[in-house]
Design an enzyme around this catalytic site. Structure first.
Site, PDB file in Angstrom:
ATOM      1  N   HIS A  72       0.558  -1.192   0.130  1.00 51.74           N
ATOM      2  CA  HIS A  72      -0.243   0.043  -0.256  1.00 51.74           C
ATOM      3  C   HIS A  72       0.766   1.162   0.030  1.00 51.74           C
ATOM      4  O   HIS A  72       1.759   1.761   0.391  1.00 51.74           O
ATOM      5  CB  HIS A  72      -0.927   0.184   1.296  1.00 51.74           C
ATOM      6  CG  HIS A  72      -2.467  -0.659   1.380  1.00 51.74           C
ATOM      7  ND1 HIS A  72      -3.106  -0.870   1.622  1.00 51.74           N
ATOM      8  CD2 HIS A  72      -2.138  -1.826   0.235  1.00 51.74           C
ATOM      9  CE1 HIS A  72      -4.463  -1.762   1.378  1.00 51.74           C
ATOM     10  NE2 HIS A  72      -3.344  -2.567   0.384  1.00 51.74           N
ATOM     11  N   TYR A 200      -9.595   4.529   7.413  1.00 53.92           N
ATOM     12  CA  TYR A 200     -10.267   5.806   8.676  1.00 53.92           C
ATOM     13  C   TYR A 200     -11.343   6.121   8.633  1.00 53.92           C
ATOM     14  O   TYR A 200     -10.404   7.375   8.411  1.00 53.92           O
ATOM     15  CB  TYR A 200      -8.888   5.771   9.321  1.00 53.92           C
ATOM     16  CG  TYR A 200      -7.690   4.811   9.517  1.00 53.92           C
ATOM     17  CD1 TYR A 200      -6.476   4.472   8.630  1.00 53.92           C
ATOM     18  CD2 TYR A 200      -7.494   4.082  11.001  1.00 53.92           C
ATOM     19  CE1 TYR A 200      -5.058   3.708   8.551  1.00 53.92           C
ATOM     20  CE2 TYR A 200      -6.407   2.961  11.049  1.00 53.92           C
ATOM     21  CZ  TYR A 200      -5.302   3.156   9.752  1.00 53.92           C
ATOM     22  OH  TYR A 200      -3.954   1.895   9.983  1.00 53.92           O
ATOM     23  N   PRO A 292      -4.067   0.351  19.173  1.00 56.16           N
ATOM     24  CA  PRO A 292      -3.999  -0.210  17.359  1.00 56.16           C
ATOM     25  C   PRO A 292      -3.723   0.587  16.240  1.00 56.16           C
ATOM     26  O   PRO A 292      -3.876   0.441  15.203  1.00 56.16           O
ATOM     27  CB  PRO A 292      -4.873  -1.201  17.286  1.00 56.16           C
ATOM     28  CG  PRO A 292      -6.070  -0.871  18.472  1.00 56.16           C
ATOM     29  CD  PRO A 292      -5.130  -0.222  19.359  1.00 56.16           C
ATOM     30  N   LYS A 296       0.876  -0.129  15.067  1.00 56.37           N
ATOM     31  CA  LYS A 296       2.126  -0.042  15.748  1.00 56.37           C
ATOM     32  C   LYS A 296       2.972  -1.074  16.430  1.00 56.37           C
ATOM     33  O   LYS A 296       3.833  -1.176  17.297  1.00 56.37           O
ATOM     34  CB  LYS A 296       2.265   1.641  16.376  1.00 56.37           C
ATOM     35  CG  LYS A 296       2.454   2.619  15.520  1.00 56.37           C
ATOM     36  CD  LYS A 296       3.589   2.500  14.504  1.00 56.37           C
ATOM     37  CE  LYS A 296       4.066   3.850  13.529  1.00 56.37           C
ATOM     38  NZ  LYS A 296       3.852   2.631  11.849  1.00 56.37           N
ATOM     39  N   TYR A 384       3.789   6.771  10.438  1.00 58.26           N
ATOM     40  CA  TYR A 384       2.684   5.859   9.503  1.00 58.26           C
ATOM     41  C   TYR A 384       4.018   4.808   9.361  1.00 58.26           C
ATOM     42  O   TYR A 384       3.626   3.105   8.991  1.00 58.26           O
ATOM     43  CB  TYR A 384       1.238   6.253   8.986  1.00 58.26           C
ATOM     44  CG  TYR A 384       0.542   4.979   8.584  1.00 58.26           C
ATOM     45  CD1 TYR A 384      -0.568   5.362   9.140  1.00 58.26           C
ATOM     46  CD2 TYR A 384       0.626   4.508   8.021  1.00 58.26           C
ATOM     47  CE1 TYR A 384      -1.699   3.776   9.625  1.00 58.26           C
ATOM     48  CE2 TYR A 384      -0.469   2.786   7.765  1.00 58.26           C
ATOM     49  CZ  TYR A 384      -1.254   2.982   8.613  1.00 58.26           C
ATOM     50  OH  TYR A 384      -2.376   1.951   8.410  1.00 58.26           O
TER      51      TYR A 384
END
Ligand code: APR
Ligand code: PHB
Length: 389
Positions: A72, A200, A292, A296, A384
């Protein structure tokens, strides 16, 4: 029995450490209190940083990962019906790898078995002795039989509820904790992904996340109350609620189906300092927990393993304790940055029971800043995809 490193815990961090040490001829014995099937039955997250992938490559167990993973180059953030993309590739040149933690753990078990790695399952009464001496040892029982392992070092990879952290005298430890006033209800469904990358979503009804494992296996989460139970949520109720929490055009594309797994997880930020006491080193969830939201958990366990593995190599190959002496400091420096990012992203994307109008305005302003500002997007992308080791 005698070995170089006694590893408590047969989860991803214990197995990865054992396999990496094996590649350098450093012996280890893994003690796991559950069965292998039980460990592999736990559904966990599935976004890997490049650092974790490189460690799997160094451990010689990345073939299936590369063959079956999704690469991704970005992720989507939604609020209300708005949705925008964070382009990891543009901002950092680095993608993330979508590959289930369960599959990572399965690949590591396979590699340990192929190398005749020593793993004891169903162990009980694990006690770590003399960790503050040069001759630590571990005792435990299997099928009622008492066993003892003499070792040079002990790696505590036994998760949040393990014995390792509790072995360190309370006056030697400092614990930091934040418990969030909500949980995540997650389901696994044999349905095709709603989108080619994760979504998200911060909606007025709360957080939602659309994630995936493969072309026909998806993982969906919604923020839920801590008093909820799985029984409170039928599949229909879950899908109805999920659709209301993502942009309408995405909800139209959603393909629903029966859940093959459903579980609720509380959200917590937790860090223990130091991560070393004498010859005992804490790794992964044994030392720290992240909510979550930033994916990480496994990746920070991996960076712990990276620092400890290289410290032990330095000790056995060069006779230097520089690496193990700086382990706690190095690991914690990266842990706190992962804690900060996970707390920031959780605060941005969830609705809090006691949230004021002003708090909500702050969230919207932060989301608007993230949507419209290159520097903000780069900061998110860098965190990220994973900060350097
Ligand atoms: N003796 C032996 N084994 C134990 C003991 C004990 N006393 N206590 C716990 N264990 C085992 C557990 O059964 C589990 O299999 O230790 C293992 C710890 O594994 P994890 O909890 O998966 O922790 P870790 O390997 O550090 O992986 C961290 O897991 O929870 C996710 O989000 C987290 O992704 C992160 C990853
Ligand atoms: C998952 O795929 O389970 C997942 C992905 C990203 C997260 C959390 C969980 O932030």
């Amino acid at each position: 029995m005698k070995t170089n490193v006694a590893i408590i815990g047969g989860g991803p961090s214990g197995l990865l450490l054992s396999q990496l040490l094996h590649t350098r001829g450093i012996e280890s014995i893994v003690l796991e209190r559950k069965t292998k099937d039980y460990v592999l039955g736990r559904i966990r997250a599935g976004v890997l940083e490049q650092g974790m992938v490189s460690l799997m490559e160094e451990a010689g167990c990345a073939d299936r990962l590369h063959a079956e993973c999704f690469v991704h180059d970005g992720t989507f953030v939604a609020y209300g019906d708005e949705m925008f993309r964070i382009d990891f590739k543009e901002h950092t040149g680095t993608p993330v790898i979508v590959y289930g933690q369960t599959e990572v753990t399965r690949d590591l078990y396979e590699a340990r078995e192929k190398a005749d790695g020593q793993i004891e399952f169903n162990v009980e009464d694990v006690v770590i002795h003399n960790a503050d001496s040069d001759a630590p040892y571990v005792t435990y029982t299997v099928d009622g039989q008492e066993r003892r392992i003499d070792c040079d070092f002990v790696a505590g990879c036994d998760g949040f509820h393990g014995v390792s952290r509790k072995t360190i005298p309370a006056d030697k430890l400092r614990e930091y904790e934040k418990v969030y006033p909500f949980g995540w209800l997650g389901i696994l469904s044999e349905t095709p992904p709603i989108n080619h990358e994760l979504i998200y979503s911060n909606s007025e009804r709360g957080f939602a996340l659309a994630s995936m494992r493969n072309e026909n296996l998806c993982r969906y989460y919604i923020q839920c109350s801590l008093s909820d139970t799985e029984e409170d949520w039928s599949d229909e109720a879950f899908w109805e609620e999920f659709k209301k929490r993502i942009p309408a055009d995405q909800a139209e594309k959603l393909i629903t189906g029966p859940s093959i797994e459903k579980s609720i997880a509380p959200l917590r930020s937790f860090v223990t300092e130091p991560m070393r006491w004498g010859r005992l080193f804490l790794c992964g969830d044994a030392a720290h927990i992240v909510p979550p939201t930033g994916a990480k958990g496994l990746n920070t366990a991996a960076s712990d393993v990276h620092y400890l593995y290289n410290g032990l190599r330095d000790y056995y190959e060069n006779g230097s304790s520089k690496g193990i002496d700086s382990y706690s400091e190095k690991a914690l420096a990266r842990v706190w940055k992962a804690e900060r990012f996970s707390w920031w992203f959780s605060s941005l994307m969830h609705r809090y029971p006691d949230q004021t109008e002003f708090d909500l305005k702050m969230q919207v302003a932060e989301l608007e800043y993230l949507r419209s500002n290159e520097a903000a997007q780069r900061a998110m992308a860098e965190n990220y995809v994973g900060l350097p080791y």
